[in-house]
Design a protein around this motif. Structure first.
Motif, PDB file in Angstrom:
ATOM      1  N   HIS A   8       0.841  -1.202   0.000  1.00  0.00           N
ATOM      2  CA  HIS A   8       0.000   0.000   0.000  1.00  0.00           C
ATOM      3  C   HIS A   8       0.876   1.253   0.000  1.00  0.00           C
ATOM      4  N   PRO A   9       0.611   2.214  -0.901  1.00  0.00           N
ATOM      5  CA  PRO A   9       1.471   3.414  -0.988  1.00  0.00           C
ATOM      6  C   PRO A   9       1.514   4.252   0.290  1.00  0.00           C
ATOM      7  N   LEU A  10       0.509   4.071   1.178  1.00  0.00           N
ATOM      8  CA  LEU A  10       0.485   4.866   2.415  1.00  0.00           C
ATOM      9  C   LEU A  10       1.075   4.116   3.615  1.00  0.00           C
ATOM     10  N   HIS A  11       1.548   2.890   3.388  1.00  0.00           N
ATOM     11  CA  HIS A  11       2.130   2.120   4.497  1.00  0.00           C
ATOM     12  C   HIS A  11       3.393   2.821   4.987  1.00  0.00           C
ATOM     13  N   LEU A  12       3.524   2.945   6.322  1.00  0.00           N
ATOM     14  CA  LEU A  12       4.643   3.700   6.909  1.00  0.00           C
ATOM     15  C   LEU A  12       6.009   3.133   6.525  1.00  0.00           C
ATOM     16  N   LEU A  13       6.159   1.818   6.622  1.00  0.00           N
ATOM     17  CA  LEU A  13       7.473   1.205   6.395  1.00  0.00           C
ATOM     18  C   LEU A  13       7.647   0.621   5.001  1.00  0.00           C
ATOM     19  N   ASN A  14       6.560   0.077   4.446  1.00  0.00           N
ATOM     20  CA  ASN A  14       6.701  -0.718   3.218  1.00  0.00           C
ATOM     21  C   ASN A  14       6.138  -0.074   1.955  1.00  0.00           C
ATOM     22  N   SER A  15       5.899   1.252   1.976  1.00  0.00           N
ATOM     23  CA  SER A  15       5.237   1.898   0.831  1.00  0.00           C
ATOM     24  C   SER A  15       5.980   1.678  -0.491  1.00  0.00           C
ATOM     25  N   LYS A  16       7.314   1.512  -0.436  1.00  0.00           N
ATOM     26  CA  LYS A  16       8.083   1.338  -1.686  1.00  0.00           C
ATOM     27  C   LYS A  16       8.488  -0.119  -1.907  1.00  0.00           C
ATOM     28  N   LYS A  17       7.921  -1.012  -1.084  1.00  0.00           N
ATOM     29  CA  LYS A  17       8.314  -2.423  -1.194  1.00  0.00           C
ATOM     30  C   LYS A  17       7.257  -3.249  -1.942  1.00  0.00           C
ATOM     31  N   LEU A  18       7.613  -4.515  -2.171  1.00  0.00           N
ATOM     32  CA  LEU A  18       6.700  -5.430  -2.861  1.00  0.00           C
ATOM     33  C   LEU A  18       6.366  -6.605  -1.949  1.00  0.00           C
ATOM     34  N   ALA A  19       5.115  -7.010  -1.976  1.00  0.00           N
ATOM     35  CA  ALA A  19       4.702  -8.163  -1.170  1.00  0.00           C
ATOM     36  C   ALA A  19       4.763  -9.404  -2.042  1.00  0.00           C
ATOM     37  N   CYS A  20       5.416 -10.441  -1.546  1.00  0.00           N
ATOM     38  CA  CYS A  20       5.529 -11.683  -2.311  1.00  0.00           C
ATOM     39  C   CYS A  20       4.189 -12.424  -2.260  1.00  0.00           C
ATOM     40  N   GLN A  21       3.676 -12.787  -3.432  1.00  0.00           N
ATOM     41  CA  GLN A  21       2.395 -13.494  -3.483  1.00  0.00           C
ATOM     42  C   GLN A  21       2.575 -14.994  -3.674  1.00  0.00           C
ATOM     43  N   ALA A  22       3.593 -15.367  -4.439  1.00  0.00           N
ATOM     44  CA  ALA A  22       3.839 -16.800  -4.677  1.00  0.00           C
ATOM     45  C   ALA A  22       5.260 -17.022  -5.171  1.00  0.00           C
ATOM     46  N   VAL A  23       5.800 -18.187  -4.796  1.00  0.00           N
ATOM     47  CA  VAL A  23       7.117 -18.602  -5.293  1.00  0.00           C
ATOM     48  C   VAL A  23       6.914 -19.918  -6.040  1.00  0.00           C
ATOM     49  N   TYR A  24       7.215 -19.931  -7.326  1.00  0.00           N
ATOM     50  CA  TYR A  24       7.014 -21.130  -8.145  1.00  0.00           C
ATOM     51  C   TYR A  24       8.361 -21.788  -8.457  1.00  0.00           C
ATOM     52  N   PRO A  25       8.568 -23.055  -8.062  1.00  0.00           N
ATOM     53  CA  PRO A  25       9.818 -23.737  -8.438  1.00  0.00           C
ATOM     54  C   PRO A  25       9.810 -24.077  -9.924  1.00  0.00           C
ATOM     55  N   LEU A  26      10.934 -23.888 -10.586  1.00  0.00           N
ATOM     56  CA  LEU A  26      10.969 -24.053 -12.045  1.00  0.00           C
ATOM     57  C   LEU A  26      11.193 -25.491 -12.504  1.00  0.00           C
ATOM     58  N   HIS A  27      11.633 -26.370 -11.598  1.00  0.00           N
ATOM     59  CA  HIS A  27      12.008 -27.716 -12.053  1.00  0.00           C
ATOM     60  C   HIS A  27      10.821 -28.540 -12.575  1.00  0.00           C
ATOM     61  N   GLN A  28       9.580 -28.122 -12.223  1.00  0.00           N
ATOM     62  CA  GLN A  28       8.413 -28.852 -12.756  1.00  0.00           C
ATOM     63  C   GLN A  28       7.516 -27.937 -13.587  1.00  0.00           C
ATOM     64  N   CYS A  29       8.155 -26.937 -14.228  1.00  0.00           N
ATOM     65  CA  CYS A  29       7.373 -25.949 -14.975  1.00  0.00           C
ATOM     66  C   CYS A  29       7.389 -26.253 -16.477  1.00  0.00           C
ATOM     67  N   ILE A  30       6.250 -26.030 -17.141  1.00  0.00           N
ATOM     68  CA  ILE A  30       6.180 -26.161 -18.610  1.00  0.00           C
ATOM     69  C   ILE A  30       5.749 -24.797 -19.148  1.00  0.00           C
ATOM     70  N   VAL A  31       6.540 -24.258 -20.076  1.00  0.00           N
ATOM     71  CA  VAL A  31       6.262 -22.926 -20.635  1.00  0.00           C
ATOM     72  C   VAL A  31       5.727 -23.070 -22.058  1.00  0.00           C
ATOM     73  N   ASP A  32       4.609 -22.388 -22.351  1.00  0.00           N
ATOM     74  CA  ASP A  32       4.036 -22.405 -23.707  1.00  0.00           C
ATOM     75  C   ASP A  32       3.624 -21.003 -24.117  1.00  0.00           C
ATOM     76  N   LYS A  33       3.719 -20.745 -25.413  1.00  0.00           N
ATOM     77  CA  LYS A  33       3.161 -19.506 -25.964  1.00  0.00           C
ATOM     78  C   LYS A  33       1.738 -19.818 -26.375  1.00  0.00           C
ATOM     79  N   VAL A  34       0.762 -19.087 -25.833  1.00  0.00           N
ATOM     80  CA  VAL A  34      -0.633 -19.323 -26.203  1.00  0.00           C
ATOM     81  C   VAL A  34      -0.892 -18.609 -27.530  1.00  0.00           C
ATOM     82  N   PHE A  35      -0.570 -17.322 -27.589  1.00  0.00           N
ATOM     83  CA  PHE A  35      -0.443 -16.655 -28.890  1.00  0.00           C
ATOM     84  C   PHE A  35       0.624 -15.595 -28.642  1.00  0.00           C
ATOM     85  N   GLY A  36       1.259 -15.164 -29.683  1.00  0.00           N
ATOM     86  CA  GLY A  36       2.402 -14.275 -29.497  1.00  0.00           C
ATOM     87  C   GLY A  36       3.504 -14.713 -30.421  1.00  0.00           C
ATOM     88  N   HIS A  37       3.338 -15.927 -30.999  1.00  0.00           N
ATOM     89  CA  HIS A  37       4.289 -16.352 -32.017  1.00  0.00           C
ATOM     90  C   HIS A  37       3.955 -15.643 -33.328  1.00  0.00           C
TER      91      HIS A  37
END
Length: 320
Positions: free
Chosen positions: A252-281
């Motif tokens: 939140h931009p008005l937070h006293l300490l963390n206004s310029k920080k980012l909150a981590c929402q999720a950490v995804y391990p890459l060893h079981q990840c599959i990447v595909d282009k849906v469209f964009g090719h």
């Protein structure tokens, strides 16, 4: 054949002359540090021996090795000079390993040690320094190592393959290239550590551990997350590393300490990840990427074609 040899000889003479001229200049600059800093500081005792050793590392030994090289070059003993010099090349690798600590210790001494601060300022005002500071002179050996690589390759290319000097030069090129790779590796690791530290500081709290041995920073950027149900698109900041992919959102931009920080929402391990282009090719505006993990599928979008292509390349390379 005679014409070819004459051409080689002309190019070789030019390179040898340039090597000697730049070597003299390099030695003059090293001499400033050795004479006006190392020698006087040793005599005065302004810095403790261990601190002096940390700031200047093996600079004196490098200076001696280069003086010997310079003498050989002046006498025209090119191959022999380089052969002897290569026996001392490890000094450059050790100097590179020490440089980060050297800079930290120098900063610390300038903060805490008033007499050293005064001494440094006084030495730097000498006319020989021409306005240069000690900090400008300390990285010189690593810049010079990079130059040696090019000089030696040029010399080798313009030396007759059947001459006795050719083998010595080939060995010298190999030695310089190996130490150069060692130094580049040190630099890459140092830069990577700084990136990991920067991202760690950007994240709110200490729950997400970014600083992990063996982890490499790859890239970061904003992407739109396409929800599975008909909700609106969400703007999120992503960080890609060699082993994980982190999704964050601004605090939140008005937070006293963390206004310029980012909150981590999720950490995804890459060893079981599959990447595909849906469209964009296709060359349409931007594109969509699908990232499949065992328990989650992420749809990421960007309206910038180049950006989404770059993400696709980086992600597939990291997963692979």
């Amino acid at each position: 054949v005679e014409e070819q040899r004459a051409r080689w000889e002309r190019k070789r003479s030019r390179t040898a002359k340039e090597l000697l001229e730049t070597e003299h200049k390099y030695l003059e600059q090293l001499d400033l540090v050795v004479t006006f800093f190392v020698t006087i500081l040793k005599a005065k005792g302004t810095l403790k021996p261990a601190v002096l050793e940390t700031i200047f590392g093996p600079l004196e030994s490098i200076y001696s090795a280069n003086q010997a090289l310079s003498l050989h070059l002046e006498r025209g003993n090119l191959a022999l000079g380089l052969e002897n010099f290569c026996l001392n090349l490890e000094l450059y690798g050790h100097y590179a390993e020490n440089l980060e600590q050297a800079n930290k210790t120098l900063e610390e001494q300038l903060r805490k040690n008033k007499s050293f601060r005064r001494f440094k300022k006084l030495q730097e005002t000498r006319p020989q320094f021409q306005g240069r500071k000690l900090e400008d002179l300390l990285p010189l050996p690593l810049q010079r190592l990079h130059q040696y690589k090019h000089f030696l390759r040029d010399l080798l290319e313009n030396t007759s393959p059947d001459s006795a000097e050719c083998q010595k030069l080939a060995k010298a090129v190999k030695s310089v290239s190996e130490v150069s790779r060692w130094v580049q590796d040190i630099t890459r690791k140092r830069e990577n550590s700084l990136q990991l530290l920067r991202v760690q500081k950007l994240l709110k709290g200490q729950k997400t551990q970014v600083l992990t041995p063996g982890r490499w920073y790859i890239r970061e950027g904003w992407l739109l997350v396409v929800p599975s149900k008909g909700e609106e698109l969400k703007h999120r900041m992503f960080f890609l590393f060699s082993d994980i992919f982190i999704a964050t959102k601004p605090c939140h931009p008005l937070h006293l300490l963390n206004s310029k920080k980012l909150a981590c929402q999720a950490v995804y391990p890459l060893h079981q990840c599959i990447v595909d282009k849906v469209f964009g090719h296709t060359k349409s505006q931007g594109g969509l990427l699908s990232l499949s993990f065992p328990h989650k599928t992420l749809l990421l979008m960007s309206s910038d074609q180049e950006d989404i292509d770059d993400w696709y390349r980086s992600l597939t390379a990291a997963v692979r």
